[in-house]
Design a protein around this motif. Structure first.
Motif, short mmCIF file in Angstrom:
data_model
loop_
_atom_site.label_atom_id
_atom_site.label_comp_id
_atom_site.label_asym_id
_atom_site.label_seq_id
_atom_site.Cartn_x
_atom_site.Cartn_y
_atom_site.Cartn_z
N LEU A 1 9.29 1.38 15.56
CA LEU A 1 8.02 0.66 15.67
C LEU A 1 6.82 1.58 15.77
CD1 LEU A 1 9.08 -2.19 18.12
CD2 LEU A 1 8.95 -2.28 15.63
N THR A 2 7.05 2.88 15.91
CA THR A 2 5.92 3.80 16.08
C THR A 2 5.88 4.90 15.03
OG1 THR A 2 7.25 5.06 17.67
CG2 THR A 2 5.75 3.39 18.56
N VAL A 3 7.01 5.49 14.72
CA VAL A 3 7.04 6.66 13.85
C VAL A 3 7.56 6.32 12.47
CG1 VAL A 3 7.93 9.00 13.56
CG2 VAL A 3 7.34 8.17 15.85
N PHE A 4 8.72 5.66 12.39
CA PHE A 4 9.36 5.38 11.11
C PHE A 4 8.91 4.03 10.54
CE2 PHE A 4 12.65 7.84 13.57
CZ PHE A 4 12.38 9.04 12.95
N PHE A 5 9.30 3.73 9.28
CA PHE A 5 9.12 2.46 8.59
C PHE A 5 7.64 2.03 8.52
CE2 PHE A 5 13.36 2.25 10.64
CZ PHE A 5 14.13 2.26 9.49
N ASN A 6 6.78 2.96 8.19
CA ASN A 6 5.39 2.60 7.91
C ASN A 6 5.25 2.21 6.45
OD1 ASN A 6 4.51 3.11 10.53
ND2 ASN A 6 4.16 5.28 10.12
N ILE A 7 4.48 1.17 6.17
CA ILE A 7 4.36 0.61 4.82
C ILE A 7 3.62 1.60 3.93
CG2 ILE A 7 3.40 -1.30 3.46
CD1 ILE A 7 3.58 -3.01 6.02
N ASN A 8 4.22 1.87 2.75
CA ASN A 8 3.54 2.72 1.78
C ASN A 8 3.28 2.02 0.46
OD1 ASN A 8 6.04 2.70 0.46
ND2 ASN A 8 6.65 4.67 1.31
N SER A 9 3.78 0.77 0.28
CA SER A 9 3.50 0.03 -0.96
C SER A 9 3.62 -1.47 -0.71
CB SER A 9 4.45 0.45 -2.08
OG SER A 9 5.79 0.10 -1.74
N ILE A 10 2.75 -2.25 -1.41
CA ILE A 10 2.77 -3.71 -1.37
C ILE A 10 2.80 -4.21 -2.81
CG2 ILE A 10 1.57 -5.80 -0.61
CD1 ILE A 10 0.21 -4.14 1.54
N THR A 11 3.84 -4.96 -3.15
CA THR A 11 4.00 -5.47 -4.51
C THR A 11 3.70 -6.96 -4.55
OG1 THR A 11 6.36 -5.91 -4.20
CG2 THR A 11 5.75 -3.72 -4.99
N VAL A 12 3.17 -7.44 -5.68
CA VAL A 12 2.82 -8.85 -5.89
C VAL A 12 3.49 -9.33 -7.17
CG1 VAL A 12 0.96 -10.52 -6.17
CG2 VAL A 12 0.62 -8.51 -4.72
N SER A 13 4.12 -10.51 -7.12
CA SER A 13 4.77 -11.08 -8.30
C SER A 13 4.53 -12.59 -8.35
CB SER A 13 6.28 -10.79 -8.29
OG SER A 13 6.89 -11.39 -7.16
N GLY A 14 4.62 -13.16 -9.57
CA GLY A 14 4.46 -14.60 -9.75
C GLY A 14 3.02 -15.05 -9.89
N ASN A 15 2.08 -14.14 -9.94
CA ASN A 15 0.66 -14.50 -10.03
C ASN A 15 0.18 -14.46 -11.47
OD1 ASN A 15 1.17 -11.62 -9.69
ND2 ASN A 15 -1.07 -11.37 -9.79
N SER A 16 -0.57 -15.50 -11.86
CA SER A 16 -1.22 -15.52 -13.18
C SER A 16 -2.68 -15.97 -13.07
CB SER A 16 -0.45 -16.45 -14.13
OG SER A 16 -0.44 -17.77 -13.64
N VAL A 17 -2.96 -16.86 -12.14
CA VAL A 17 -4.34 -17.31 -11.94
C VAL A 17 -5.18 -16.22 -11.29
CG1 VAL A 17 -5.80 -19.05 -10.82
CG2 VAL A 17 -3.58 -19.71 -11.75
N TYR A 18 -4.59 -15.55 -10.31
CA TYR A 18 -5.29 -14.49 -9.59
C TYR A 18 -4.66 -13.14 -9.94
CZ TYR A 18 -6.73 -18.53 -6.83
OH TYR A 18 -7.20 -19.76 -6.43
N SER A 19 -5.50 -12.10 -10.02
CA SER A 19 -5.01 -10.75 -10.28
C SER A 19 -4.40 -10.16 -9.02
CB SER A 19 -6.15 -9.86 -10.77
OG SER A 19 -7.13 -9.71 -9.74
N GLN A 20 -3.68 -9.06 -9.18
CA GLN A 20 -3.07 -8.39 -8.03
C GLN A 20 -4.14 -7.89 -7.07
OE1 GLN A 20 0.01 -5.62 -8.98
NE2 GLN A 20 0.03 -4.66 -6.97
N GLU A 21 -5.26 -7.43 -7.62
CA GLU A 21 -6.34 -6.95 -6.76
C GLU A 21 -6.93 -8.07 -5.91
OE1 GLU A 21 -6.00 -6.31 -9.94
OE2 GLU A 21 -5.47 -4.17 -9.87
#
Length: 350
Positions: free
Chosen positions: A99-119
């Motif tokens: 909870l403090t040192v390991f498993f920090n998020i380095n990427s977020i993926t988006v799928s199934g979107n067509s109306v809205y862009s990933q940004e």
């Protein structure tokens, strides 16, 4: 002088038994120690006493074997307790490090979107890169995305080890439209969530004769009459669950006056919201039979709670409208002829 003879002790004792009997009481009974010959009940032997007796009957080798067995048992308990403590310490340290040192998020993926862009999706996502994977609040992120981006119907957020967040989007489809006073439309999904305001074209099933109290994109629409809103919800639920593709419009005047429009030409007068599904099925069955003989007929199908169905055709009203139009046309022609005569007369005078 006479001398008194001494009386015996028995003669001097008072007879209390006779006096007590006069008052209805029994004389007291005298108990002697010789009469207390009853025996007290034996108390059960304690467990320690029994164990001591058993130990006395054991030989030296048997006692030694018994002590060795107890010692091994105590050692086993100590070992188990030590292992449990060690595992608990390892788990605690591992949890803290995770909870403090390991498993920090380095990427977020988006799928199934067509109306809205990933940004656009990531801009409204409350999970940031560098945040701990297990401490990320996925519930609040899901709610935020579904409200700020109305065309998102559902969001699934999953954690993927070691450091990835996956956002899977299911986009909403327009199921209903409500006409505004300015002839624009409010577009809704099948749960009456507002998808768009001020649309120029109606889509899906039309909701007619409904006074809107509040409509905010991303939130559920509110109608001025709560009872009408509840009835519309029930009508929409029946259409959704049974996939009635022939329905083109729904509306409700009050709790006992609800309508469904079939193919834009036949109104189903359903009455109250009780047993709506059965009423719509009976009306559709009657329409199938009616279409075989008159595929373009217009009218009103009245469905009662007693399973009776009545159809009233609008042909009479159509004929009246045609006759009125013919009369207006004839009147216009007559007026035109009079104007022509008047013009000719004016020219003749000149």
């Amino acid at each position: 002088m006479q001398q008194k003879t001494p009386q015996s002790p028995r003669q001097n004792t008072i007879d209390y038994s006779r006096d007590l009997s006069d008052f209805g009481l029994e004389p007291p009974k005298i108990y002697r120690e010789s009469q207390n010959n009853y025996s007290k009940p034996e108390q059960p032997k304690r467990r320690s006493d029994k164990t001591a007796e058993k130990n006395e009957n054991l030989t030296r080798s048997q006692k030694r074997a018994k002590e060795t067995k107890k010692r091994k048992k105590r050692n086993l308990i100590r070992k188990i307790f030590g292992w449990v403590c060690a595992v608990a310490i390892v788990l605690t340290v591992g949890t803290v490090l995770s909870l403090t040192v390991f498993f920090n998020i380095n990427s977020i993926t988006v799928s199934g979107n067509s109306v809205y862009s990933q940004e656009e999706v990531l801009a409204q996502c409350s999970i940031d890169v560098g945040e701990n994977l297990f401490l990320a609040n996925t519930d609040s992120t899901k709610e935020r995305l579904e409200q700020t981006l109305p065309y998102i119907y559902n969001v699934q957020i999953k954690r993927k080890l070691p450091a990835t967040i996956q956002i899977k989007i299911t986009e909403a489809e327009v199921s209903y439209s409500v006409k505004n006073d300015d002839k624009t439309y409010i577009l809704l999904d099948d749960n009456f969530k507002v998808l768009e305001l001020g649309a120029q074209k109606a889509q899906g099933i039309k909701i007619s004769k409904a006074n809107v109290k509040k409509a905010v994109a991303g939130y559920k629409i509110e109608f001025a009459d709560d009872d009408v809103g509840d009835c519309l919800q029930q009508l929409a639920q029946v259409v959704k669950e049974n996939d009635f593709t022939e329905i083109t419009s729904i509306y409700s005047n009050n709790v006992s006056d609800n309508y469904v429009v079939y193919d834009g030409r036949i109104k189903f007068k359903l009455g109250t919201c009780e047993d709506l599904e059965s009423k719509v099925y009976r009306a559709l069955a009657a329409c199938e039979q009616l279409n075989e003989s008159s595929p373009n007929v217009k009218g009103t199908m009245t469905v009662d709670s007693d399973k009776s169905v009545y159809f009233t055709e609008e042909e009479v009203q159509s004929n009246l409208i045609v006759k009125k139009c013919e009369n207006i046309w004839n009147l216009c022609n007559s007026t035109k002829e009079l104007l022509n005569l008047h013009l000719k007369h004016c020219q003749y005078i000149r």
